[in-house]
Scaffold this motif. Structure first.
Motif, PDB file in Angstrom:
ATOM      1  N   ILE A 142      27.849  16.672 -14.448  1.00  0.00           N
ATOM      2  CA  ILE A 142      29.433  17.124 -14.559  1.00  0.00           C
ATOM      3  C   ILE A 142      29.990  17.319 -13.037  1.00  0.00           C
ATOM      4  O   ILE A 142      29.706  18.858 -12.919  1.00  0.00           O
ATOM      5  N   LYS A 143      30.790  16.841 -11.756  1.00  0.00           N
ATOM      6  CA  LYS A 143      30.380  17.804 -10.612  1.00  0.00           C
ATOM      7  C   LYS A 143      31.457  18.087 -10.191  1.00  0.00           C
ATOM      8  O   LYS A 143      32.785  18.377 -10.447  1.00  0.00           O
ATOM      9  N   LEU A 144      31.540  20.132 -10.049  1.00  0.00           N
ATOM     10  CA  LEU A 144      31.879  20.493 -10.131  1.00  0.00           C
ATOM     11  C   LEU A 144      32.000  22.322  -8.853  1.00  0.00           C
ATOM     12  O   LEU A 144      30.604  22.120  -8.636  1.00  0.00           O
ATOM     13  N   ASN A 145      32.834  22.191  -7.396  1.00  0.00           N
ATOM     14  CA  ASN A 145      32.919  22.600  -6.662  1.00  0.00           C
ATOM     15  C   ASN A 145      32.573  24.351  -7.185  1.00  0.00           C
ATOM     16  O   ASN A 145      32.412  25.145  -5.783  1.00  0.00           O
ATOM     17  N   GLY A 146      33.392  24.989  -8.152  1.00  0.00           N
ATOM     18  CA  GLY A 146      33.802  26.303  -7.789  1.00  0.00           C
ATOM     19  C   GLY A 146      33.926  26.489  -9.564  1.00  0.00           C
ATOM     20  O   GLY A 146      33.462  25.597 -10.002  1.00  0.00           O
ATOM     21  N   ALA A 147      33.784  28.227  -9.873  1.00  0.00           N
ATOM     22  CA  ALA A 147      33.417  28.342 -11.447  1.00  0.00           C
ATOM     23  C   ALA A 147      33.492  27.560 -12.499  1.00  0.00           C
ATOM     24  O   ALA A 147      33.359  26.636 -13.636  1.00  0.00           O
ATOM     25  N   ILE A 148      31.792  26.646 -11.502  1.00  0.00           N
ATOM     26  CA  ILE A 148      30.846  26.767 -12.447  1.00  0.00           C
ATOM     27  C   ILE A 148      30.808  27.387 -13.735  1.00  0.00           C
ATOM     28  O   ILE A 148      30.484  26.855 -15.095  1.00  0.00           O
ATOM     29  N   GLU A 149      30.752  28.456 -13.831  1.00  0.00           N
ATOM     30  CA  GLU A 149      30.732  29.394 -15.390  1.00  0.00           C
ATOM     31  C   GLU A 149      31.541  29.459 -16.243  1.00  0.00           C
ATOM     32  O   GLU A 149      31.406  29.426 -17.159  1.00  0.00           O
ATOM     33  N   LEU A 150      32.681  28.590 -15.911  1.00  0.00           N
ATOM     34  CA  LEU A 150      34.075  28.059 -17.023  1.00  0.00           C
ATOM     35  C   LEU A 150      33.553  27.184 -17.812  1.00  0.00           C
ATOM     36  O   LEU A 150      33.862  26.896 -18.765  1.00  0.00           O
ATOM     37  N   ASN A 173      29.618  35.599 -18.561  1.00  0.00           N
ATOM     38  CA  ASN A 173      30.574  34.375 -19.134  1.00  0.00           C
ATOM     39  C   ASN A 173      29.472  34.031 -19.673  1.00  0.00           C
ATOM     40  O   ASN A 173      29.724  32.942 -20.203  1.00  0.00           O
ATOM     41  N   ASN A 174      28.741  35.208 -20.755  1.00  0.00           N
ATOM     42  CA  ASN A 174      28.266  35.176 -22.012  1.00  0.00           C
ATOM     43  C   ASN A 174      27.471  34.537 -21.616  1.00  0.00           C
ATOM     44  O   ASN A 174      26.494  33.121 -22.105  1.00  0.00           O
ATOM     45  N   LEU A 175      26.595  33.562 -20.154  1.00  0.00           N
ATOM     46  CA  LEU A 175      25.499  32.414 -20.159  1.00  0.00           C
ATOM     47  C   LEU A 175      23.982  33.556 -19.698  1.00  0.00           C
ATOM     48  O   LEU A 175      24.310  34.515 -19.192  1.00  0.00           O
ATOM     49  N   VAL A 176      23.189  33.017 -20.277  1.00  0.00           N
ATOM     50  CA  VAL A 176      21.741  33.367 -20.010  1.00  0.00           C
ATOM     51  C   VAL A 176      20.883  32.600 -18.891  1.00  0.00           C
ATOM     52  O   VAL A 176      20.371  30.936 -19.082  1.00  0.00           O
ATOM     53  N   GLU A 177      20.470  33.366 -18.325  1.00  0.00           N
ATOM     54  CA  GLU A 177      19.168  32.067 -16.999  1.00  0.00           C
ATOM     55  C   GLU A 177      18.047  32.140 -18.056  1.00  0.00           C
ATOM     56  O   GLU A 177      17.372  32.867 -18.308  1.00  0.00           O
ATOM     57  N   THR A 178      17.973  31.056 -17.789  1.00  0.00           N
ATOM     58  CA  THR A 178      16.614  29.841 -18.445  1.00  0.00           C
ATOM     59  C   THR A 178      15.787  30.376 -17.546  1.00  0.00           C
ATOM     60  O   THR A 178      14.401  28.953 -17.656  1.00  0.00           O
ATOM     61  N   GLU A 179      15.969  29.051 -16.557  1.00  0.00           N
ATOM     62  CA  GLU A 179      14.953  28.510 -15.784  1.00  0.00           C
ATOM     63  C   GLU A 179      15.649  28.065 -14.242  1.00  0.00           C
ATOM     64  O   GLU A 179      16.399  28.544 -13.479  1.00  0.00           O
ATOM     65  N   VAL A 180      14.759  28.524 -13.240  1.00  0.00           N
ATOM     66  CA  VAL A 180      14.791  28.903 -11.801  1.00  0.00           C
ATOM     67  C   VAL A 180      14.466  27.354 -11.210  1.00  0.00           C
ATOM     68  O   VAL A 180      12.886  27.408 -11.337  1.00  0.00           O
ATOM     69  N   LEU A 181      15.223  26.481 -10.038  1.00  0.00           N
ATOM     70  CA  LEU A 181      14.729  25.274  -9.857  1.00  0.00           C
ATOM     71  C   LEU A 181      14.603  25.618  -8.550  1.00  0.00           C
ATOM     72  O   LEU A 181      13.611  24.766  -7.860  1.00  0.00           O
ATOM     73  N   LEU A 182      15.205  26.757  -7.899  1.00  0.00           N
ATOM     74  CA  LEU A 182      14.315  26.907  -6.519  1.00  0.00           C
ATOM     75  C   LEU A 182      15.083  27.920  -6.121  1.00  0.00           C
ATOM     76  O   LEU A 182      16.225  28.790  -6.510  1.00  0.00           O
TER      77      LEU A 182
END
Length: 215
Positions: A142-150, A173-182
């Motif tokens: 889903i292409k979003l250019n901003g406010a992706i955490e929402l 925003n109640n999110l957890v980082e699970t993996e680093v791509l780059l």
């Protein structure tokens, strides 16, 4: 001597770049520092060196198509667009952050790839598709250019891929980082044709950047 145009991104990277430019004795016209200006093209104290300021995702495009001979772009953008017309010449060691996968905290232990499919909100469509394809998972972006955490908060999806610096925005925003791509830093990039045609001129500026980094 032919004119060199440097494409720089708006925002944080532009601010981090200024000390480097000052070390190189590049002084930009005052409008560059005016937060209210709508100008995008700026002169410097060097007659043959001018600067354009564009969206971070557009820097590589301006350089690839020869509108700017050199530019400053993160390796995340270079990976996403993979322009053959660009050389990545130098790691400027600014703009440090990372491109990461993050999920809703209460869904982190759920297996969402049981059917080999995952729904992801991001502006890095090509990078995300390639990353999950290597795991045998088909990513629908889903292409979003901003406010992706929402996106997870509002039920669009449970997974995002976005830039992370401190991680505070994810936590809020109640999110957890699970993996680093780059892991990301900003690079000095050069248009390949310009590099051949204007080699001595561009090489001179590249060396100036290199000296400024090492000072």
């Amino acid at each position: 001597m032919k004119k060199i145009i440097l494409a720089v991104p708006k925002g944080r990277i532009s601010n981090e770049l200024i000390p480097l430019l000052e070390t190189m004795n590049i002084k930009i016209e005052n409008d560059f520092f005016d937060s209210n200006t709508r100008k995008l093209y700026f002169k410097t104290n060097h007659n043959n060196f001018e600067i354009i300021r564009v969206r971070s995702f557009d820097v590589a495009t301006f350089v690839a198509f020869g509108a700017a001979q050199i530019g400053v772009a993160g390796n995340d953008i270079l990976k996403e667009f993979q322009y053959n017309e660009i050389y990545s010449i130098l790691d400027l060691k600014i703009g440090k952050c990372r491109l990461s996968v993050a999920k809703k905290k209460d869904e982190i232990n759920q297996i969402d790839d049981q059917k080999g499919h995952i729904l992801v909100a991001t502006k890095y469509k090509e990078t995300v598709i390639d990353h999950f394809a290597e795991k045998g998972i088909r990513a629908e972006c889903i292409k979003l250019n901003g406010a992706i955490e929402l996106a997870p908060k509002l039920g669009i999806c449970s997974t995002i891929v976005d830039l992370v610096s401190t991680g505070n925005t994810l936590k809020e925003n109640n999110l957890v980082e699970t993996e680093v791509l780059l892991n990301i830093t900003s690079r000095l990039i050069v248009n390949k044709i310009a590099y051949k045609v204007m080699n001595s001129n561009i090489t001179n500026w590249v060396k100036r950047f290199e000296r400024a980094i090492n000072e």
